[in-house]
Design a protein around this motif. Structure first.
Motif, PDB file in Angstrom:
ATOM      1  N   LEU A   4       0.826  -1.198   0.000  1.00 52.21           N
ATOM      2  CA  LEU A   4       0.000   0.000   0.000  1.00 52.21           C
ATOM      3  C   LEU A   4       0.866   1.255   0.000  1.00 52.21           C
ATOM      4  CD1 LEU A   4      -2.775   1.329   0.175  1.00 52.21           C
ATOM      5  CD2 LEU A   4      -2.644   1.128   2.677  1.00 52.21           C
ATOM      6  N   LEU A   5       1.921   1.234   0.831  1.00 50.53           N
ATOM      7  CA  LEU A   5       2.823   2.401   0.877  1.00 50.53           C
ATOM      8  C   LEU A   5       3.480   2.616  -0.471  1.00 50.53           C
ATOM      9  CD1 LEU A   5       4.476   1.920   4.400  1.00 50.53           C
ATOM     10  CD2 LEU A   5       2.712   3.557   3.736  1.00 50.53           C
ATOM     11  N   ARG A   6       3.873   1.496  -1.105  1.00 58.23           N
ATOM     12  CA  ARG A   6       4.503   1.626  -2.416  1.00 58.23           C
ATOM     13  C   ARG A   6       3.514   2.187  -3.443  1.00 58.23           C
ATOM     14  NH1 ARG A   6       6.188  -3.167  -2.845  1.00 58.23           N
ATOM     15  NH2 ARG A   6       4.672  -4.036  -4.315  1.00 58.23           N
ATOM     16  N   THR A   7       2.251   1.742  -3.333  1.00 53.80           N
ATOM     17  CA  THR A   7       1.220   2.247  -4.252  1.00 53.80           C
ATOM     18  C   THR A   7       0.992   3.743  -4.040  1.00 53.80           C
ATOM     19  OG1 THR A   7       0.126   0.095  -4.169  1.00 53.80           O
ATOM     20  CG2 THR A   7      -1.162   1.947  -4.999  1.00 53.80           C
ATOM     21  N   ILE A   8       0.952   4.169  -2.762  1.00 56.42           N
ATOM     22  CA  ILE A   8       0.771   5.600  -2.464  1.00 56.42           C
ATOM     23  C   ILE A   8       1.943   6.405  -3.014  1.00 56.42           C
ATOM     24  CG2 ILE A   8       0.666   7.301  -0.598  1.00 56.42           C
ATOM     25  CD1 ILE A   8      -0.842   5.204   1.056  1.00 56.42           C
ATOM     26  N   SER A   9       3.161   5.864  -2.837  1.00 53.08           N
ATOM     27  CA  SER A   9       4.352   6.545  -3.349  1.00 53.08           C
ATOM     28  C   SER A   9       4.288   6.689  -4.867  1.00 53.08           C
ATOM     29  CB  SER A   9       5.607   5.768  -2.939  1.00 53.08           C
ATOM     30  OG  SER A   9       6.755   6.354  -3.527  1.00 53.08           O
ATOM     31  N   MET A  10       3.862   5.645  -5.544  1.00 49.63           N
ATOM     32  CA  MET A  10       3.746   5.698  -7.012  1.00 49.63           C
ATOM     33  C   MET A  10       2.673   6.705  -7.437  1.00 49.63           C
ATOM     34  SD  MET A  10       3.998   1.659  -8.014  1.00 49.63           S
ATOM     35  CE  MET A  10       3.491   1.971  -9.685  1.00 49.63           C
ATOM     36  N   ALA A  11       1.585   6.718  -6.673  1.00 53.32           N
ATOM     37  CA  ALA A  11       0.502   7.660  -7.011  1.00 53.32           C
ATOM     38  C   ALA A  11       0.979   9.098  -6.866  1.00 53.32           C
ATOM     39  CB  ALA A  11      -0.695   7.399  -6.093  1.00 53.32           C
ATOM     40  N   LEU A  12       1.703   9.367  -5.789  1.00 53.82           N
ATOM     41  CA  LEU A  12       2.217  10.730  -5.581  1.00 53.82           C
ATOM     42  C   LEU A  12       3.170  11.135  -6.687  1.00 53.82           C
ATOM     43  CD1 LEU A  12       2.755  10.704  -1.696  1.00 53.82           C
ATOM     44  CD2 LEU A  12       1.070  12.045  -2.975  1.00 53.82           C
ATOM     45  N   LYS A  13       4.057  10.218  -7.056  1.00 50.96           N
ATOM     46  CA  LYS A  13       5.011  10.528  -8.131  1.00 50.96           C
ATOM     47  C   LYS A  13       4.281  10.796  -9.437  1.00 50.96           C
ATOM     48  CE  LYS A  13       8.902   7.909  -6.256  1.00 50.96           C
ATOM     49  NZ  LYS A  13       9.718   6.668  -6.379  1.00 50.96           N
ATOM     50  N   SER A  14       3.265   9.983  -9.692  1.00 49.25           N
ATOM     51  CA  SER A  14       2.494  10.151 -10.938  1.00 49.25           C
ATOM     52  C   SER A  14       1.808  11.504 -10.962  1.00 49.25           C
ATOM     53  CB  SER A  14       1.464   9.023 -11.048  1.00 49.25           C
ATOM     54  OG  SER A  14       0.629   9.236 -12.155  1.00 49.25           O
ATOM     55  N   LEU A  15       1.229  11.901  -9.826  1.00 53.23           N
ATOM     56  CA  LEU A  15       0.540  13.189  -9.760  1.00 53.23           C
ATOM     57  C   LEU A  15       1.515  14.351  -9.843  1.00 53.23           C
ATOM     58  CD1 LEU A  15      -2.079  12.373  -6.958  1.00 53.23           C
ATOM     59  CD2 LEU A  15      -2.496  12.596  -9.412  1.00 53.23           C
ATOM     60  N   MET A  16       2.721  14.180  -9.280  1.00 54.46           N
ATOM     61  CA  MET A  16       3.715  15.259  -9.299  1.00 54.46           C
ATOM     62  C   MET A  16       4.257  15.500 -10.699  1.00 54.46           C
ATOM     63  SD  MET A  16       3.874  16.617  -6.381  1.00 54.46           S
ATOM     64  CE  MET A  16       5.381  17.553  -6.465  1.00 54.46           C
ATOM     65  N   LEU A  17       4.185  14.458 -11.547  1.00 51.26           N
ATOM     66  CA  LEU A  17       4.647  14.633 -12.926  1.00 51.26           C
ATOM     67  C   LEU A  17       3.751  15.596 -13.697  1.00 51.26           C
ATOM     68  CD1 LEU A  17       5.613  10.952 -13.866  1.00 51.26           C
ATOM     69  CD2 LEU A  17       7.166  12.882 -13.487  1.00 51.26           C
ATOM     70  N   GLN A  18       2.491  15.730 -13.263  1.00 51.30           N
ATOM     71  CA  GLN A  18       1.526  16.628 -13.909  1.00 51.30           C
ATOM     72  C   GLN A  18       0.995  17.611 -12.854  1.00 51.30           C
ATOM     73  OE1 GLN A  18       0.801  16.669 -17.119  1.00 51.30           O
ATOM     74  NE2 GLN A  18       1.850  14.783 -17.753  1.00 51.30           N
ATOM     75  N   LYS A  19       1.893  18.480 -12.384  1.00 48.96           N
ATOM     76  CA  LYS A  19       1.522  19.339 -11.247  1.00 48.96           C
ATOM     77  C   LYS A  19       0.341  20.239 -11.583  1.00 48.96           C
ATOM     78  CE  LYS A  19       6.203  19.705  -9.255  1.00 48.96           C
ATOM     79  NZ  LYS A  19       6.957  19.048 -10.354  1.00 48.96           N
ATOM     80  N   LEU A  20       0.412  20.898 -12.763  1.00 52.47           N
ATOM     81  CA  LEU A  20      -0.643  21.851 -13.107  1.00 52.47           C
ATOM     82  C   LEU A  20      -1.989  21.153 -13.244  1.00 52.47           C
ATOM     83  CD1 LEU A  20      -1.519  24.688 -13.836  1.00 52.47           C
ATOM     84  CD2 LEU A  20      -0.897  24.228 -16.227  1.00 52.47           C
ATOM     85  N   ARG A  21      -1.990  20.012 -13.953  1.00 57.39           N
ATOM     86  CA  ARG A  21      -3.251  19.314 -14.149  1.00 57.39           C
ATOM     87  C   ARG A  21      -3.789  18.779 -12.815  1.00 57.39           C
ATOM     88  NH1 ARG A  21      -3.828  14.504 -18.451  1.00 57.39           N
ATOM     89  NH2 ARG A  21      -2.710  13.326 -16.871  1.00 57.39           N
ATOM     90  N   SER A  22      -2.890  18.283 -11.968  1.00 53.51           N
ATOM     91  CA  SER A  22      -3.332  17.797 -10.658  1.00 53.51           C
ATOM     92  C   SER A  22      -3.936  18.933  -9.837  1.00 53.51           C
ATOM     93  CB  SER A  22      -2.145  17.179  -9.905  1.00 53.51           C
ATOM     94  OG  SER A  22      -1.606  16.091 -10.632  1.00 53.51           O
ATOM     95  N   GLY A  23      -3.270  20.108  -9.910  1.00 51.99           N
ATOM     96  CA  GLY A  23      -3.772  21.260  -9.159  1.00 51.99           C
ATOM     97  C   GLY A  23      -5.140  21.698  -9.636  1.00 51.99           C
ATOM     98  N   LEU A  24      -5.308  21.765 -10.963  1.00 46.63           N
ATOM     99  CA  LEU A  24      -6.606  22.175 -11.520  1.00 46.63           C
ATOM    100  C   LEU A  24      -7.687  21.154 -11.198  1.00 46.63           C
ATOM    101  CD1 LEU A  24      -5.448  23.529 -15.006  1.00 46.63           C
ATOM    102  CD2 LEU A  24      -6.154  24.860 -13.017  1.00 46.63           C
ATOM    103  N   THR A  25      -7.304  19.860 -11.176  1.00 43.85           N
ATOM    104  CA  THR A  25      -8.284  18.823 -10.847  1.00 43.85           C
ATOM    105  C   THR A  25      -8.784  18.959  -9.413  1.00 43.85           C
ATOM    106  OG1 THR A  25      -7.114  17.344 -12.369  1.00 43.85           O
ATOM    107  CG2 THR A  25      -8.671  16.334 -10.834  1.00 43.85           C
ATOM    108  N   MET A  26      -7.873  19.379  -8.530  1.00 45.77           N
ATOM    109  CA  MET A  26      -8.242  19.498  -7.111  1.00 45.77           C
ATOM    110  C   MET A  26      -9.126  20.699  -6.820  1.00 45.77           C
ATOM    111  SD  MET A  26      -4.955  18.457  -4.810  1.00 45.77           S
ATOM    112  CE  MET A  26      -3.822  19.549  -5.628  1.00 45.77           C
ATOM    113  N   LEU A  27      -9.151  21.697  -7.738  1.00 47.17           N
ATOM    114  CA  LEU A  27      -9.849  22.947  -7.438  1.00 47.17           C
ATOM    115  C   LEU A  27     -11.316  22.733  -7.067  1.00 47.17           C
ATOM    116  CD1 LEU A  27      -8.522  25.598  -9.986  1.00 47.17           C
ATOM    117  CD2 LEU A  27      -8.164  25.464  -7.513  1.00 47.17           C
TER     118      LEU A  27
END
Length: 454
Positions: A4-27
């Motif tokens: 689970l920790l590894r999955t969370i780490s991968m998810a964070l890395k994936s989201l960080m690769l698309q910072k702007l899109r992740s930020g806009l999605t969270m709005l």
């Protein structure tokens, strides 16, 4: 747990690769959570203000007020130009004699008049009342004293002025001992009341009241020198209108040791007062009975309705935010089809793919929820800034001082602590619900077809 920790780490890395899109999605989630907290805070603030206002009226009080009837239904006029209505001396005597457990009774006559001190003048509410008025209306004295029984007995030409009245009529001097001119008579100032928050209107029962612009004098002085024969005549351009009214209001204070826990005593007494007024005034409709305790119950019910309505409206923002997340995640699945195919080819199970995308949506919505909670906590600060703008730049240039604007200026948002975990929990739940479909879509991809995807 390591998976689970590894999955969370991968998810964070994936989201960080698309910072702007992740930020806009969270709005959507950010503003949804912020709206829930802010609207509930405003609802709580408005409710608390209404309850405090009702309590200031006195939980053990019953207020009987005169109501001006419509022009075509006025009755009892001795001439076509004099309107007679409202509470009279018989009403006062009957209430004083028949109401049980009566601790105090205060009649009030009030009118707006021009008041002068040399070149300074204003039009305050001039209130004729008895000394008990101070206690029943929770007025505090900043200097001097309030009216006394001796002032009543001697028909003294004395007045007590409110804080704003004192500032405007005596801007550079101590008003105590000075005189003001009302209808060509001089009245000596014997006291000044402390500043008090203005009250807004309560439903259709009571109008808003700014106690800081009042002027108080003995009731008998008022009735003998200002309200001669209970009639006040206003002359305008060769015509005149007149109102014959003895009392605007009679406040009764009921003596009961535990009135809050036993409200039925006040309710029953108020019903008796209503029957007495109906008997005295028939179907004129010129008298109304107001029970602050009933208004308090109404305010509590209104708060619950307010919270449900505002919470529902804000919840729609969360729903929209969740749809936005699902839309972006579906696009992400399409973009990462080849990656999914490689993972499946290397042995990843469908549950692993589902878990990966679900964790990404939960991380997105959870992060948005945390930011939304932080913004929601800043609601009181933002409200003070908006109030400053309204007070100094909008209302200053407008003469409109409506009850709604007064209520807005007096209100302070109250953060409901329970709303913080609830709003955050709903944001995470929204991410989980709207992330299921994209995650299942990713998990169902055929590995061979996914590897062929360009």
């Amino acid at each position: 747990m390591p998976n689970l920790l590894r999955t969370i780490s991968m998810a964070l890395k994936s989201l960080m690769l698309q910072k702007l899109r992740s930020g806009l999605t969270m709005l959507g989630i950010v503003f949804g959570v912020f709206s829930v907290i802010a609207m509930l805070a405003i609802g709580e603030g408005a409710s608390k203000q209404a309850q405090e206002q009702v309590l200031q009226l006195g939980a053990s009080n019953i207020i009987v007020v005169s109501v001006e009837p419509p022009e075509d239904s006025s009755s009892g006029s001795s001439s076509g130009s004099i309107k007679r209505y409202g509470l009279n001396r018989d009403d006062f005597r009957v209430l004083q004699r028949t109401v049980p457990r009566l601790e105090g009774i205060v009649p009030v006559r009030e009118v707006t008049l021009n008041v002068r001190n040399r070149e300074f003048e204003m039009n305050p509410r001039v209130v004729g009342c008895t000394p008990e008025y101070q206690d029943m209306n929770h007025l505090e004295i900043s200097m001097g004293r309030f009216l006394s029984d001796e002032d009543m007995r001697k028909l003294a030409n004395v007045v007590v002025i409110a804080s704003d009245t004192a500032t405007r009529l005596f801007p550079l001097e101590n008003p105590l001992g000075k005189t003001v001119q009302i209808s060509n008579r001089a009245y000596r100032v014997i006291g000044v009341t402390k500043e008090r928050t203005a009250s807004a209107a309560i439903g259709g029962s009571l109008s808003g009241q700014d106690y800081n612009k009042d002027l108080y004098m003995p009731l008998d002085t008022f009735q003998s020198r200002i309200n001669n024969k209970d009639t006040i005549i206003k002359r305008t351009s060769g015509s005149f209108s007149a109102v014959s009214l003895v009392y605007n209001q009679i406040t009764l204070k009921i003596n009961h040791p535990n009135i809050v826990d036993e409200p039925d005593v006040i309710i029953a007494t108020a019903e008796m007062v209503r029957e007495t007024m109906d008997k005295n005034h028939g179907d004129k409709g010129d008298v109304d009975v107001i029970v602050p305790l009933e208004l308090l119950k109404q305010a509590e019910q209104l708060r619950n309705i307010f919270n449900v309505v505002l919470g529902s409206i804000a919840g729609i923002s969360l729903l929209v935010g969740g749809i936005g997340i699902m839309n972006i995640m579906l696009a992400t699945v399409t973009e990462r089809t080849r990656e999914i195919g490689i993972r499946r080819a290397l042995g990843a199970r469908r549950i692993d793919i589902t878990q990966q995308f679900l964790v990404e949506t939960i991380v997105l919505s959870g992060t948005g929820g945390i930011i939304g909670v932080a913004l929601g906590l800043a609601t009181p600060i933002a409200f003070r800034f908006i109030k400053f703008i309204v007070e100094n730049y909008i209302m200053e240039s407008s003469t409109a001082q409506s009850d709604m604007s007064q209520m807005f200026l007096n209100m302070t948002p109250q953060i409901a602590i329970w709303s913080l975990p609830v709003a955050f929990g709903f944001s995470v739940l929204t991410g989980l619900v709207f992330g299921v479909y994209p995650a299942r879509s990713a998990a169902r991809l055929d590995p061979i077809e996914a590897l062929r995807h360009e």
